[in-house]
Design a protein around this motif. Sequence first.
Motif, PDB file in Angstrom:
ATOM      1  N   LEU A 147     -64.241 -50.584  36.228  1.00  0.00           N
ATOM      2  CA  LEU A 147     -63.968 -51.709  37.514  1.00  0.00           C
ATOM      3  C   LEU A 147     -63.770 -53.051  38.090  1.00  0.00           C
ATOM      4  O   LEU A 147     -63.161 -53.432  38.270  1.00  0.00           O
ATOM      5  CB  LEU A 147     -65.181 -51.247  38.814  1.00  0.00           C
ATOM      6  N   VAL A 148     -65.390 -53.322  36.291  1.00  0.00           N
ATOM      7  CA  VAL A 148     -65.078 -55.200  36.474  1.00  0.00           C
ATOM      8  C   VAL A 148     -64.424 -54.877  35.893  1.00  0.00           C
ATOM      9  O   VAL A 148     -63.601 -56.116  36.498  1.00  0.00           O
ATOM     10  CB  VAL A 148     -66.572 -55.156  36.206  1.00  0.00           C
ATOM     11  N   ILE A 149     -63.644 -54.793  35.508  1.00  0.00           N
ATOM     12  CA  ILE A 149     -62.322 -55.154  34.993  1.00  0.00           C
ATOM     13  C   ILE A 149     -61.100 -55.472  35.877  1.00  0.00           C
ATOM     14  O   ILE A 149     -60.081 -56.733  35.871  1.00  0.00           O
ATOM     15  CB  ILE A 149     -61.553 -54.334  33.484  1.00  0.00           C
ATOM     16  N   SER A 150     -60.558 -54.215  36.453  1.00  0.00           N
ATOM     17  CA  SER A 150     -59.677 -53.661  36.942  1.00  0.00           C
ATOM     18  C   SER A 150     -60.381 -55.532  38.923  1.00  0.00           C
ATOM     19  O   SER A 150     -59.179 -55.701  39.231  1.00  0.00           O
ATOM     20  CB  SER A 150     -59.838 -52.826  38.712  1.00  0.00           C
ATOM     21  N   VAL A 151     -61.177 -56.259  38.791  1.00  0.00           N
ATOM     22  CA  VAL A 151     -61.599 -57.128  39.852  1.00  0.00           C
ATOM     23  C   VAL A 151     -61.733 -58.120  38.863  1.00  0.00           C
ATOM     24  O   VAL A 151     -60.893 -59.203  39.508  1.00  0.00           O
ATOM     25  CB  VAL A 151     -62.524 -56.873  40.824  1.00  0.00           C
ATOM     26  N   ALA A 152     -61.728 -58.557  37.831  1.00  0.00           N
ATOM     27  CA  ALA A 152     -62.472 -59.945  37.206  1.00  0.00           C
ATOM     28  C   ALA A 152     -60.676 -59.987  36.640  1.00  0.00           C
ATOM     29  O   ALA A 152     -60.484 -61.575  36.809  1.00  0.00           O
ATOM     30  CB  ALA A 152     -63.414 -59.373  35.676  1.00  0.00           C
ATOM     31  N   GLY A 153     -59.680 -59.175  35.803  1.00  0.00           N
ATOM     32  CA  GLY A 153     -58.395 -59.072  35.387  1.00  0.00           C
ATOM     33  C   GLY A 153     -57.621 -60.218  36.159  1.00  0.00           C
ATOM     34  O   GLY A 153     -57.447 -60.988  36.747  1.00  0.00           O
ATOM     35  N   PRO A 154     -57.379 -59.789  37.985  1.00  0.00           N
ATOM     36  CA  PRO A 154     -56.372 -59.869  38.642  1.00  0.00           C
ATOM     37  C   PRO A 154     -57.095 -61.508  39.060  1.00  0.00           C
ATOM     38  O   PRO A 154     -56.236 -62.636  39.716  1.00  0.00           O
ATOM     39  CB  PRO A 154     -56.530 -59.178  39.848  1.00  0.00           C
ATOM     40  N   GLU A 155     -58.686 -61.724  39.651  1.00  0.00           N
ATOM     41  CA  GLU A 155     -59.292 -62.942  39.804  1.00  0.00           C
ATOM     42  C   GLU A 155     -58.402 -64.023  38.439  1.00  0.00           C
ATOM     43  O   GLU A 155     -58.626 -65.300  39.165  1.00  0.00           O
ATOM     44  CB  GLU A 155     -60.196 -62.801  39.967  1.00  0.00           C
ATOM     45  N   LEU A 156     -58.925 -63.660  37.339  1.00  0.00           N
ATOM     46  CA  LEU A 156     -57.985 -64.724  36.642  1.00  0.00           C
ATOM     47  C   LEU A 156     -56.975 -64.486  36.162  1.00  0.00           C
ATOM     48  O   LEU A 156     -56.816 -66.332  36.035  1.00  0.00           O
ATOM     49  CB  LEU A 156     -59.420 -64.124  34.572  1.00  0.00           C
ATOM     50  N   ALA A 157     -56.186 -64.376  36.539  1.00  0.00           N
ATOM     51  CA  ALA A 157     -54.280 -64.285  36.586  1.00  0.00           C
ATOM     52  C   ALA A 157     -54.585 -65.224  37.648  1.00  0.00           C
ATOM     53  O   ALA A 157     -53.328 -65.992  37.050  1.00  0.00           O
ATOM     54  CB  ALA A 157     -54.256 -62.608  36.752  1.00  0.00           C
ATOM     55  N   HIS A 158     -55.356 -65.110  39.025  1.00  0.00           N
ATOM     56  CA  HIS A 158     -54.698 -66.043  39.728  1.00  0.00           C
ATOM     57  C   HIS A 158     -55.327 -67.897  39.200  1.00  0.00           C
ATOM     58  O   HIS A 158     -54.649 -68.505  40.299  1.00  0.00           O
ATOM     59  CB  HIS A 158     -54.806 -65.364  40.903  1.00  0.00           C
ATOM     60  N   ARG A 159     -56.434 -67.489  38.886  1.00  0.00           N
ATOM     61  CA  ARG A 159     -56.502 -68.837  38.916  1.00  0.00           C
ATOM     62  C   ARG A 159     -56.653 -69.621  37.490  1.00  0.00           C
ATOM     63  O   ARG A 159     -56.627 -70.763  37.603  1.00  0.00           O
ATOM     64  CB  ARG A 159     -58.825 -69.187  38.702  1.00  0.00           C
ATOM     65  N   VAL A 160     -56.306 -69.034  36.429  1.00  0.00           N
ATOM     66  CA  VAL A 160     -56.172 -69.048  35.421  1.00  0.00           C
ATOM     67  C   VAL A 160     -54.783 -69.453  34.335  1.00  0.00           C
ATOM     68  O   VAL A 160     -54.011 -70.376  34.442  1.00  0.00           O
ATOM     69  CB  VAL A 160     -56.932 -68.964  34.183  1.00  0.00           C
TER      70      VAL A 160
END
Lengths: 147, 190
Positions: free
Chosen positions: A38-51
């Motif tokens: 669950l943590v990966i599924s939230v962090a992955g897209p957040e990072l993808a959009h920001r970084v």
Amino acid sequence: MSDTAHAPASTDAAHGHDAHAHPDSFYIRIWGILLVMLVISVAGPELAHRVVSNETVAFVIVLFTAFGIAIVKAYMVVKNFMHIGVEKKYVGYLLIAMLVLMGLMIGGVGPDVLRHEGHRWVNQAAKDYKLPGDTGHHGDAHGEAKH
Amino acid sequence: MIRPIATTREMTGMPTGRLAVWWLIASEIVIFGGVLGSYLMHRIGHKEWAAASAHTNTWAGAFNTLVLLTSSLSAVLAHNAALRKDGKRAAKLLWFTILGGGIFLVVKSIEWTGEIKAGYTITANNFWSFYYTAAGLHGLHVIAGMIVMMFVAADAAKGKELQRVENAGLYWHFVDLVWIFLFPLLYIAK
């Protein structure tokens, strides 16, 4: 026909369906893995959009971390919590048949929904449509097809 | 002792009650599959939906995912307790699962209140229509599961009909499964 039947009071809670019994710690471990995913599924897209600046790379990251992981999570729940592996085989076939029906629906409707024009038709309303997202206005993406 | 056929008959190789739950789940796959499939097609076909979906609250969705996963854990632990014929523990764990459903609904209510106040109502546009329909339909299933589990927990506490703990759990896991797919579709894909 009667809806009741005589049976011994000692009918087993699981009717012999206890081949899947695991200690509680097994299920807690599965839950832990699900939380990590669950943590990966939230962090992955957040990072993808920001970084990530490359749109295609960002899209692939979102696809894998959000949807790929959702499929894995679902598999883990079905296998470990619903015990589909020790259930009668026809239950699996029944569920797969429903997924196939869903696929047929998507396959049949998809070409009309995903495209706004075809060989001899144009859905002009859909082509012209702009979502009034922030205005709160009513909207309908689908007008009549014009032939 | 007279007991319902769903509890005792096993002509298909499994208790009829459990088979009925699998049939229910099969029919639910078509219902939710239709909604999610339609959403997916429209989302891909209308790139402008991304702007609308940017307003959903990812953290509320993630918290609710955590809540439902945890309630699924307590449901399967209740099943484990029922297998050991420990009705009291099974009942306690079922009540914990019901609590999870309650927290999920409270978070959803807070979330929806904020969205509606901001003007994102079910008629605002097609994205929000899908959003409220899919999440609302799922919410109704959460409520149904909670009600069923209240009855099952009440019996389980007395050591009665412990096989129903597994049946209720199967349904609850399916409700969890639907949310596992709703979460990335409505909250993450922006």
